[in-house]
Design a protein around this motif. Structure first.
Motif, PDB file in Angstrom:
ATOM      1  N   GLY A   1      55.366  33.391  39.604  1.00 57.84           N
ATOM      2  CA  GLY A   1      55.116  34.821  39.669  1.00 57.84           C
ATOM      3  C   GLY A   1      55.617  35.563  38.454  1.00 57.84           C
ATOM      4  N   LYS A   2      56.703  35.048  37.852  1.00 52.20           N
ATOM      5  CA  LYS A   2      57.265  35.729  36.682  1.00 52.20           C
ATOM      6  C   LYS A   2      56.369  35.577  35.460  1.00 52.20           C
ATOM      7  CE  LYS A   2      61.597  36.153  38.595  1.00 52.20           C
ATOM      8  NZ  LYS A   2      62.823  36.860  38.463  1.00 52.20           N
ATOM      9  N   LEU A   3      55.494  34.564  35.461  1.00 47.63           N
ATOM     10  CA  LEU A   3      54.566  34.416  34.336  1.00 47.63           C
ATOM     11  C   LEU A   3      53.528  35.533  34.332  1.00 47.63           C
ATOM     12  CD1 LEU A   3      53.755  30.587  34.230  1.00 47.63           C
ATOM     13  CD2 LEU A   3      55.235  31.877  32.693  1.00 47.63           C
ATOM     14  N   LEU A   4      53.282  36.103  35.505  1.00 50.95           N
ATOM     15  CA  LEU A   4      52.257  37.136  35.628  1.00 50.95           C
ATOM     16  C   LEU A   4      52.936  38.489  35.815  1.00 50.95           C
ATOM     17  CD1 LEU A   4      50.045  35.083  38.045  1.00 50.95           C
ATOM     18  CD2 LEU A   4      49.343  35.766  35.765  1.00 50.95           C
ATOM     19  N   SER A   5      53.762  38.857  34.873  1.00 51.88           N
ATOM     20  CA  SER A   5      54.500  40.112  34.980  1.00 51.88           C
ATOM     21  C   SER A   5      53.525  41.282  35.000  1.00 51.88           C
ATOM     22  CB  SER A   5      55.470  40.271  33.808  1.00 51.88           C
ATOM     23  OG  SER A   5      54.781  40.163  32.582  1.00 51.88           O
ATOM     24  N   ASP A   6      53.817  42.235  35.876  1.00 50.54           N
ATOM     25  CA  ASP A   6      52.879  43.353  36.071  1.00 50.54           C
ATOM     26  C   ASP A   6      52.924  44.306  34.871  1.00 50.54           C
ATOM     27  OD1 ASP A   6      52.529  42.156  38.460  1.00 50.54           O
ATOM     28  OD2 ASP A   6      53.776  43.555  39.594  1.00 50.54           O
TER      29      ASP A   6
ATOM     30  N   ARG B   1      43.657  26.782  38.794  1.00 47.61           N
ATOM     31  CA  ARG B   1      42.932  27.996  38.399  1.00 47.61           C
ATOM     32  C   ARG B   1      43.757  28.816  37.410  1.00 47.61           C
ATOM     33  NH1 ARG B   1      39.773  32.183  42.504  1.00 47.61           N
ATOM     34  NH2 ARG B   1      38.773  33.433  40.872  1.00 47.61           N
ATOM     35  N   LEU B   2      45.066  28.839  37.596  1.00 45.47           N
ATOM     36  CA  LEU B   2      45.931  29.528  36.638  1.00 45.47           C
ATOM     37  C   LEU B   2      45.839  28.866  35.264  1.00 45.47           C
ATOM     38  CD1 LEU B   2      48.125  31.704  36.182  1.00 45.47           C
ATOM     39  CD2 LEU B   2      49.819  29.977  36.824  1.00 45.47           C
ATOM     40  N   ARG B   3      45.796  27.544  35.244  1.00 51.44           N
ATOM     41  CA  ARG B   3      45.624  26.820  33.977  1.00 51.44           C
ATOM     42  C   ARG B   3      44.325  27.230  33.293  1.00 51.44           C
ATOM     43  NH1 ARG B   3      43.963  20.709  34.556  1.00 51.44           N
ATOM     44  NH2 ARG B   3      42.234  21.903  35.446  1.00 51.44           N
ATOM     45  N   ASP B   4      43.256  27.400  34.058  1.00 52.44           N
ATOM     46  CA  ASP B   4      41.980  27.812  33.476  1.00 52.44           C
ATOM     47  C   ASP B   4      42.071  29.209  32.869  1.00 52.44           C
ATOM     48  OD1 ASP B   4      40.972  25.402  34.327  1.00 52.44           O
ATOM     49  OD2 ASP B   4      40.026  26.217  36.131  1.00 52.44           O
TER      50      ASP B   4
ATOM     51  N   GLU C   1      40.255  38.835  36.898  1.00 52.69           N
ATOM     52  CA  GLU C   1      40.731  37.715  36.082  1.00 52.69           C
ATOM     53  C   GLU C   1      41.112  38.182  34.680  1.00 52.69           C
ATOM     54  OE1 GLU C   1      38.630  33.725  37.961  1.00 52.69           O
ATOM     55  OE2 GLU C   1      37.727  34.695  36.203  1.00 52.69           O
ATOM     56  N   ASN C   2      40.349  39.073  34.109  1.00 55.82           N
ATOM     57  CA  ASN C   2      40.674  39.586  32.773  1.00 55.82           C
ATOM     58  C   ASN C   2      42.031  40.289  32.763  1.00 55.82           C
ATOM     59  OD1 ASN C   2      38.332  38.602  31.612  1.00 55.82           O
ATOM     60  ND2 ASN C   2      37.201  40.524  31.847  1.00 55.82           N
ATOM     61  N   GLU C   3      42.336  41.005  33.844  1.00 55.45           N
ATOM     62  CA  GLU C   3      43.634  41.669  33.919  1.00 55.45           C
ATOM     63  C   GLU C   3      44.768  40.651  34.030  1.00 55.45           C
ATOM     64  OE1 GLU C   3      46.755  44.362  34.194  1.00 55.45           O
ATOM     65  OE2 GLU C   3      44.712  44.564  33.409  1.00 55.45           O
ATOM     66  N   LEU C   4      44.567  39.603  34.827  1.00 56.60           N
ATOM     67  CA  LEU C   4      45.594  38.563  34.936  1.00 56.60           C
ATOM     68  C   LEU C   4      45.777  37.849  33.594  1.00 56.60           C
ATOM     69  CD1 LEU C   4      44.874  36.983  38.435  1.00 56.60           C
ATOM     70  CD2 LEU C   4      46.819  38.402  37.780  1.00 56.60           C
ATOM     71  N   ILE C   5      44.681  37.591  32.872  1.00 59.14           N
ATOM     72  CA  ILE C   5      44.778  36.948  31.557  1.00 59.14           C
ATOM     73  C   ILE C   5      45.580  37.827  30.601  1.00 59.14           C
ATOM     74  CG2 ILE C   5      43.430  36.257  29.524  1.00 59.14           C
ATOM     75  CD1 ILE C   5      41.210  35.389  31.501  1.00 59.14           C
ATOM     76  N   ARG C   6      45.351  39.141  30.680  1.00 59.83           N
ATOM     77  CA  ARG C   6      46.121  40.051  29.822  1.00 59.83           C
ATOM     78  C   ARG C   6      47.615  39.950  30.107  1.00 59.83           C
ATOM     79  NH1 ARG C   6      48.582  44.724  30.005  1.00 59.83           N
ATOM     80  NH2 ARG C   6      48.169  45.014  32.236  1.00 59.83           N
ATOM     81  N   ARG C   7      47.986  39.710  31.357  1.00 61.42           N
ATOM     82  CA  ARG C   7      49.402  39.670  31.726  1.00 61.42           C
ATOM     83  C   ARG C   7      50.066  38.334  31.413  1.00 61.42           C
ATOM     84  NH1 ARG C   7      49.554  42.791  37.619  1.00 61.42           N
ATOM     85  NH2 ARG C   7      48.287  44.573  36.970  1.00 61.42           N
ATOM     86  N   LEU C   8      49.279  37.294  31.215  1.00 63.73           N
ATOM     87  CA  LEU C   8      49.878  35.994  30.920  1.00 63.73           C
ATOM     88  C   LEU C   8      50.672  36.065  29.616  1.00 63.73           C
ATOM     89  CD1 LEU C   8      46.945  33.570  31.788  1.00 63.73           C
ATOM     90  CD2 LEU C   8      49.101  33.799  33.019  1.00 63.73           C
ATOM     91  N   PRO C   9      51.786  35.365  29.546  1.00 62.81           N
ATOM     92  CA  PRO C   9      52.581  35.390  28.313  1.00 62.81           C
ATOM     93  C   PRO C   9      51.876  34.653  27.179  1.00 62.81           C
ATOM     94  CG  PRO C   9      53.454  33.757  29.834  1.00 62.81           C
ATOM     95  CD  PRO C   9      52.382  34.491  30.580  1.00 62.81           C
ATOM     96  N   ASP C  10      52.180  35.041  25.947  1.00 63.45           N
ATOM     97  CA  ASP C  10      51.674  34.292  24.803  1.00 63.45           C
ATOM     98  C   ASP C  10      52.276  32.894  24.817  1.00 63.45           C
ATOM     99  OD1 ASP C  10      50.235  36.467  23.901  1.00 63.45           O
ATOM    100  OD2 ASP C  10      51.879  37.227  22.665  1.00 63.45           O
ATOM    101  N   TYR C  11      51.511  31.918  24.384  1.00 69.14           N
ATOM    102  CA  TYR C  11      51.977  30.540  24.415  1.00 69.14           C
ATOM    103  C   TYR C  11      51.368  29.773  23.253  1.00 69.14           C
ATOM    104  CZ  TYR C  11      47.381  29.127  26.119  1.00 69.14           C
ATOM    105  OH  TYR C  11      46.035  28.888  26.224  1.00 69.14           O
TER     106      TYR C  11
END
Length: 680
Positions: free
Chosen positions: A675-680, A639-642, A413-423
């Motif tokens: 999927g594009k929100l979670l760019s690798d 869950r993505l919102r969380d 989850e921490n890795e996915l959070i890192r990939r989320l775009p700034d908002y």
């Protein structure tokens, strides 16, 4: 291509016609779209209003949206007044038998031998006269159709959206990408999915342009399969074509550049490599490493695969060595986590933390979803392939240790959070919270969501339908529904063998689809007692789902007071193509909760029998699948919102809104774009 773009994106390419006064046509276009549950955007109406010859342009828009929701054909049920006056099953069969006797036809035990059975006895126009006009409701769906760029711009935009997709495409989208790859320049695109790379390289191969992004031997095999009109996923055998000499040199040259360490992958598709070698004649070219590939396939040279090293370590009960080997392949390590946890491997959280930066977001999401379902036992395991074939086995695995799972989940989850775009702000529409974040493509259609996604439906009546049109021989599909109680116990069915029960009505069995055939089932909220309803489409005889000219499943909702004919485009909530290898389709299931219905997408196909599939024979399997589908925990937008909430907002960053469909502003992130929100 213009029609394809409209159906796929709900963007209408601009017309290059002469300017003029098309205001009247624009008004007619908007009125026609509204009857189908769509509405033209302000920019689209202004564009049509400025065209001299707008009629053909507007007609194409209407035709495209009607195809999208399945409204092109004439949906004529067997029972003319359906859902009213549906007869008792045995009374109807006696009526068909009486009709045969009156015509001097000797009775048999086969309903299909009776002239009146399975053949619609009235015209489409007669059916229309038996129904009052639909009364519009504020609950009816309205979907916006936007104005796009030029045809070339929209084709290029769609091409790039498909090519750069972070998740594997569905079969129909792969075919579309292949068409667009021939028409559109590929430029410098980042193409993360290997099947998509192969599709683009197949177009380059035919055009004698340099191949790109090839770093494994399997990349070349996928490319050869695609260029031969075969299965780029390599799940089905391909009959390789004869390649021209420049093509053979290009393929062998690409193989020659692949690192020798990748030769171990040849064994996964050994027979396919042998067949390809017969077409490429590698001995005629000075590419030694390429020749080694085929030597490994023939067994003349040994190359132990990476997976083989892992299996050897497990076979010797050396789980720590298996973990060390897997650590060199981050994606494979994540896919083997369950096995490593069951065998007690140590330091897994640390190994995962080192691996996750190199793993795609879709794999990380799949891992989270899998681990969420492994700390408690289940009665059965339901397996579904990428081709949507399903089978069931007992779940005899021990549940995983909750503490060890929690440590790994936190790392991922921490890795996915890192990939989320700034908002700066995030708004998530309520209707999308229970939608599953896609990790693979879905069926072609309208309103189709990933497997496990839930959607809320209101209305007194829930109506689902199947429509099919045979290609070469008489084909009989049967729409049925299994009714289950709160404990998933069987409460009855609605089918051609049981035409109605309290609150549920079947439109009648149609057994020939040379001009297309449609069957419906109605569920009335106030009369039905079942908690769960699982629709299914059984192939009784004839062509399979992949062989017919057309096949689709959909559902609609409306209030009793709205009246209307059986198929009303504006009430269609979703329409999905049916393409699969099994003989029984399970597109979706429905759950009653108070005054509302909830639909859960399944996208599954059972093997079934070669002939004569009936709901009575598969209802026990359907019960298990329904229970497993609802009990499973999915990685949803909620869950993505969380995860977004755990990432601090940034004042100057853009705002995001996540919804099901695009709005007038064009700023909504839809499900297909998550999927594009979670760019690798």
């Amino acid at each position: 291509m213009r029609t394809t773009i409209i159906k796929k994106t709900l963007r209408v390419p601009t017309s290059d016609g002469a300017p003029g006064d098309g205001a009247a046509v624009a008004r007619q276009l908007d009125a026609a779209l509204i009857t189908s549950g769509f509405k033209a955007s302000r920019e689209l109406l202004e564009h049509v209003s400025g065209l001299a010859d707008a009629e053909d342009y507007a007609a194409e828009v209407v035709r495209a949206v009607k195809e999208l929701i399945g409204a092109r054909g004439q949906h004529n049920p067997y029972f003319k007044e359906f859902p009213h006056n549906v007869p008792d099953t045995l009374a109807f069969w006696r009526e068909c038998l009486r009709d045969a006797l009156e015509q001097g036809i000797a009775p048999t035990n086969n309903l299909l031998d009776l002239p009146k059975y399975g053949r619609v006895q009235h015209s489409y126009e007669e059916m229309l006269r038996a129904h009052d006009e639909l009364i519009p409701s504020l609950k009816d769906r309205i979907t916006l159709v936007h104005l796009g760029g030029t045809l070339e711009e929209e084709a290029q935009r769609l091409f790039e959206e498909l090519a750069t997709s972070p998740i594997p495409l569905a079969e129909n989208d792969r075919a579309l990408l292949g068409e667009l790859a021939v028409l559109c320049p590929d430029g410098e695109l980042d193409v993360p999915v290997r099947e998509n790379r192969a599709i683009l390289n197949a177009a380059r191969l035919v055009a004698q342009r340099p191949l790109q992004d090839i770093d494994t031997v399997t990349d070349v095999l996928r490319l050869a399969a695609e260029a031969s009109g075969g299965d780029v996923t390599l799940k089905e055998p391909t009959r390789f074509r004869s390649f021209r000499r420049p093509e053979r040199r290009a393929l062998l040259g690409a193989l020659n550049e692949v690192a020798e360490s990748k030769l171990g992958d040849v064994g996964q598709n050994r027979e396919a490599w042998k067949r390809l070698g017969e077409r490429l004649h590698p001995h005629e070219y000075p590419f030694e490493r390429a020749q080694d590939v085929f030597a490994v396939a023939r067994g003349e040279k040994v190359a132990r695969s990476f997976a083989g090293q892992v299996e050897l370590a497990f076979a010797e009960n050396d789980v720590e060595r298996a973990a060390e080997v897997l650590a060199k392949a981050p994606g494979l390590l994540l896919r083997q986590l369950d096995r490593l946890l069951r065998h007690g491997a140590g330091n897994l959280a640390e190994r995962v933390e080192a691996a996750v930066p190199e793993v795609s977001s879709r794999v990380l999401i799949s891992v989270l979803e899998h681990l969420s379902n492994r700390t408690t036992p289940d009665t059965a395991r339901v397996f579904a392939t990428r081709a949507r074939r399903v089978w069931i086995a007992d779940d005899d695995r021990e549940p995983l240790d909750a503490k060890a799972v929690a440590e790994i989940v936190e790392v991922v989850e921490n890795e996915l959070i890192r990939r989320l775009p700034d908002y700066s702000e995030l708004v998530v529409d309520d209707e999308v919270l229970d939608v599953v974040v896609p990790v693979s493509g879905t069926e072609e259609g309208f309103g189709v969501l990933p497997r496990g996604s839930k959607l809320w439906l209101e209305g007194d009546v829930l109506r689902f339908f199947v429509h099919w049109r045979q290609h070469a021989k008489r084909t009989d599909y049967d729409l049925s529904a299994v009714l289950l109680d709160e404990k998933f116990e069987y409460q009855g069915q609605v089918s051609w063998t049981w035409l109605k029960r309290k609150g549920a009505y079947y439109s009648g069995d149609v057994t020939d689809a040379s001009d297309g055939a449609t069957e419906f089932i109605d569920l009335h909220r106030d009369g039905l007692k079942a908690k769960y309803v699982v629709p299914q489409v059984n192939i009784y005889s004839g062509e399979g789902f992949d062989d017919v000219a057309e096949s689709m499943f959909g559902f609609m909702s409306r209030d009793l007071g709205q009246m209307g004919k059986p198929f009303e485009p504006s009430t269609v909530r979703a329409r999905s193509a049916m393409r699969g290898k099994g003989k029984v389709a399970l597109p979706v299931m429905f759950e009653r909760e108070g005054d509302a219905w909830f639909g859960t997408w399944l996208h599954l196909y059972l093997r079934g029998a070669s002939w004569g599939n009936r709901v009575e024979e598969n209802r026990d399997v359907v019960k298990l699948i329904a229970a497993a589908a609802l009990r499973r925990k999915y990685f949803t937008v909620a869950r993505l919102r969380d995860l977004f909430a755990r990432k601090a907002s940034t004042k100057d960053a853009p705002a995001f809104r996540i919804g099901l469909v695009q709005d007038e502003t064009g700023t909504v992130t839809t499900v297909s774009e998550l999927g594009k929100l979670l760019s690798d």
